[in-house]
Design a protein around this motif. Structure first.
Motif, mmCIF file in Angstrom:
data_model
loop_
_atom_site.group_PDB
_atom_site.id
_atom_site.type_symbol
_atom_site.label_atom_id
_atom_site.label_comp_id
_atom_site.label_asym_id
_atom_site.label_seq_id
_atom_site.Cartn_x
_atom_site.Cartn_y
_atom_site.Cartn_z
ATOM 1 N N ASP A 144 1.386 -0.778 0.135
ATOM 2 C CA ASP A 144 -0.107 -0.091 0.002
ATOM 3 C C ASP A 144 0.630 1.502 -0.035
ATOM 4 N N ALA A 145 1.947 1.321 0.192
ATOM 5 C CA ALA A 145 2.932 2.375 -0.206
ATOM 6 C C ALA A 145 2.774 3.279 -1.684
ATOM 7 N N GLU A 146 2.430 4.486 -1.664
ATOM 8 C CA GLU A 146 2.029 5.614 -1.761
ATOM 9 C C GLU A 146 2.831 5.570 -2.982
ATOM 10 N N ARG A 147 4.279 5.708 -3.691
ATOM 11 C CA ARG A 147 5.191 4.958 -4.761
ATOM 12 C C ARG A 147 5.669 3.968 -5.127
ATOM 13 N N THR A 148 5.670 4.189 -6.395
ATOM 14 C CA THR A 148 6.519 3.264 -7.011
ATOM 15 C C THR A 148 7.629 3.315 -7.024
ATOM 16 N N ALA A 158 5.601 5.432 -12.779
ATOM 17 C CA ALA A 158 6.406 5.163 -11.416
ATOM 18 C C ALA A 158 7.128 5.224 -11.665
ATOM 19 N N ILE A 159 8.795 5.302 -10.718
ATOM 20 C CA ILE A 159 9.727 5.992 -10.468
ATOM 21 C C ILE A 159 10.696 5.033 -11.109
ATOM 22 N N ASP A 213 18.656 8.816 -2.705
ATOM 23 C CA ASP A 213 18.419 8.697 -1.486
ATOM 24 C C ASP A 213 17.734 10.282 -1.539
ATOM 25 N N HIS A 214 18.926 11.072 -1.931
ATOM 26 C CA HIS A 214 18.653 12.478 -2.137
ATOM 27 C C HIS A 214 17.162 12.604 -3.750
ATOM 28 N N PHE A 215 17.556 12.506 -4.399
ATOM 29 C CA PHE A 215 16.819 12.302 -5.641
ATOM 30 C C PHE A 215 15.639 12.029 -5.428
ATOM 31 N N LEU A 216 15.665 11.241 -4.510
ATOM 32 C CA LEU A 216 14.287 10.114 -4.320
ATOM 33 C C LEU A 216 13.225 11.227 -3.005
ATOM 34 N N ALA A 232 6.115 12.995 -5.529
ATOM 35 C CA ALA A 232 5.104 12.524 -4.739
ATOM 36 C C ALA A 232 3.425 12.530 -5.155
ATOM 37 N N ARG A 233 3.683 13.075 -6.521
ATOM 38 C CA ARG A 233 2.251 12.836 -7.264
ATOM 39 C C ARG A 233 2.114 11.522 -7.321
ATOM 40 N N PRO A 234 0.338 11.465 -7.587
ATOM 41 C CA PRO A 234 -0.284 10.505 -7.626
ATOM 42 C C PRO A 234 -0.146 9.129 -8.682
#
Length: 293
Positions: free
Chosen positions: A26-30, A98-99, A278-281, A287-289
């Protein structure tokens, strides 16, 4: 200890494809991790475990690699086809976007996706590849992929891997070479190591390409608004510093880091690579849906 779950999905042409799933469902980002030419989802294990607290992650086995089906049509082993497979994964997950984190070939697939399906890509981490590649590095890769010979034991597999890649990873210990080899090979029913990819992936490397076909600058120029992090191994014979400079000129907002004493390609488990990712993310734009509405 296995920290991932198996995930299966189907390509548009009916192949059964595999991914390792990490993190909460259920994480908001994939994040989708896409490996290099001869590699597979296992390469991303340290990175995925590092990120799994905040993201849902799918590290894929491209068709013809790892647990994914091999393709009976070798001409399908192509970045355009792999990009369609990633879209199939997004659709099955009911994700709009997705990222992407792509190493080498996986980086090319990420560029293709960002240029041709921009609405499906939130951001991308590109590992040691660019719109053009050094011929020296390409010939090195072609030499071992197109002339793969079977091995009889794990010590032989480790020795062969080290012979091919010792200049890329000069600081590797024996344990590092063992793990790298175990990601590249798998055991058959007799306990003998065999390559974890279809030898037919070499067909594309043996097919002459026109300069237009190998020039990805037009695609790269289409992603100028994409949040992008580029990593380069200091000793890379694939991604030149000249290519990096040109990429920076084309995309001034691109973040860049060079991983010391490493060739093609960084493992993404290096401390400097993890800190950069980590910094990039943490960028608010990421954070957009992502769910399909």
């Amino acid at each position: 200890m296995q920290n991932h779950r198996d995930y299966w999905y189907t390509s548009s042409d009916g192949l059964r494809l595999y991914a390792r799933q990490y993190g909460p469902s259920d994480a908001e980002r994939t994040i989708i991790c896409i490996p290099g030419l001869t590699r597979n989802s296992a390469d991303f294990a340290p990175l995925c475990e590092h990120l799994a607290g905040d993201f849902r992650i799918f590290a894929v086995d491209l068709r013809g690699r790892g647990n994914s089906d091999y393709d009976s049509k070798p001409e399908n082993y192509h970045p355009g086809t792999y990009a369609l497979d990633i879209i199939a994964l997004l659709d099955q997950l009911d994700l709009n976007t997705a990222i992407l984190i792509g190493t080498s070939l996986g980086g090319l697939v990420s560029i293709v996706l960002a240029a041709t399906a921009a609405d499906r890509v939130t951001a991308a981490v590109i590992n040691d590849i660019g719109p053009e590649a050094n011929q020296t590095g390409l010939e090195r890769i072609k030499a071992y992929v197109c002339n793969a010979k079977p091995v009889e034991s794990w010590p032989e597999a480790i020795a062969k891997t080290k012979l091919s890649l010792s200049q890329e990873y000069p600081e590797f210990s024996y344990d590092d070479w063992l793990q790298f080899s175990k990601n590249l090979y798998r055991e058959n029913s007799q306990g003998k190591p065999i390559l974890a990819y279809d030898p037919e992936i070499a067909v594309l490397l043996q097919t002459p390409s026109t300069p237009e076909a190998s020039d990805l600058w037009p695609l790269f120029n289409h992603i100028s608004d994409l949040p992008l992090l580029l990593l380069r191994g200091e000793l890379s014979d694939i991604l030149s510093r000249e290519c990096v400079t040109k990429m920076q000129q084309q995309m001034p907002t691109m973040q860049f880091i060079e991983i010391p004493n490493c060739g093609h390609a960084p493992l993404l488990s290096e401390a400097s690579a993890l800190a950069a990712i980590d910094h990039f993310l943490s960028d608010p734009r990421l954070a957009r849906p992502q769910k399909l509405s």
